[in-house]
Design a protein around this motif. Structure first.
Motif: not given
Length: 249
Positions: A24-30, A192-214
């Motif tokens: 299960v991947l989640s972040t405490s507090g969100t 962060a900005m990038f171009e892909f498929g003749s369209q330009r984008y900007e990253v608006s939100h980044v979400h990261k979750v993780e878990c330890v693999i013993p």
């Protein structure tokens, strides 16, 4: 060998298919991003992801298609390197006698190189550009199909399995005069900005979750101990070699 055992594909009690492990991947507090991943050896065979959109709290749900698996190349490579180290050590007749110290040093260097490469594959995730993430086969793994303003990436970092979700917005032609495409990175930041498929984008939100693999945690510890033992043997050989070279006749 202990490190190698951690990478051996674990089988079920019945001796049939490789055992599946759920994380299960989640972040405490969100609770904006949550994921349940199923790892089978070096392959993600199931992924179930929920993303709460920040703007409107709309809940997006997407999961792997049943016919798809995603290979974690870092685990596969690390296993290959540690198995190569074992091969270098065992690839001799049991009665083989080493003739010189330099022969032992040469073997230790070769073994340490493989162990270092194995450890580095886990501790150093690949740096990817946003277009590389957008064109990755991972985007075609999900059902329902990922919306065009969502990018997903999985990777191993040390002993953790990480999931990153990028939310994008389309850059209008009027705003592209300040367009600066982002380079490669393990984790891209909002803006962060990038171009892909003749369209330009900007990253608006980044979400990261993780878990330890013993068992990855165990493997990293054994890599460190193995490298220390190899170095200790090299040091002892060097001491005896210098004594032998400089002894008075």
């Amino acid at each position: 060998q202990e490190a190698s055992h951690r990478f051996a594909l674990p089988t079920s009690v019945s001796g049939g298919a490789v055992r599946q492990e759920n994380f299960v991947l989640s972040t405490s507090g969100t609770d904006q991003l949550k994921g349940v991943l199923t790892l089978q050896g070096d392959a993600l065979c199931q992924a179930d992801v929920n993303l709460k959109m920040p703007r409107n709290n709309q809940l997006l749900h997407f999961a792997f298609r049943e016919d798809k698996q995603w290979k974690l190349q870092q685990i596969q490579d690390a296993r290959n390197h540690v198995n190569q180290a074992i091969y270098l050590l065992m690839n001799r007749d049991v009665s083989y006698q080493f003739k010189t110290g330099s022969e032992v040093l040469k073997l230790m260097d070769a073994v340490m190189l493989q162990l270092s490469r194995a450890r580095n594959r886990l501790t150093t995730p690949a740096t990817l550009t946003l277009p590389e993430i957008a064109s990755s086969g991972l985007t075609k793994m999900f059902t329902p199909v990922l919306p065009p303003d969502i990018l997903v990436n999985f990777y191993i970092n040390l002993n953790k399995l990480c999931l990153t979700v990028y939310q994008l917005h389309v850059l209008q032609p009027s705003t592209t005069k300040n367009f600066r495409p982002a380079g490669g990175s393990i984790l891209h930041s909002p803006g962060a900005m990038f171009e892909f498929g003749s369209q330009r984008y900007e990253v608006s939100h980044v979400h990261k979750v993780e878990c330890v693999i013993p068992w990855l945690n165990d493997a990293l510890v054994f890599f460190t101990v193995s490298l220390q033992l190899c170095q200790q043997l090299k040091d002892k050989i060097s001491v005896f070699s210098s004594y032998w070279n400089y002894r008075p006749y």
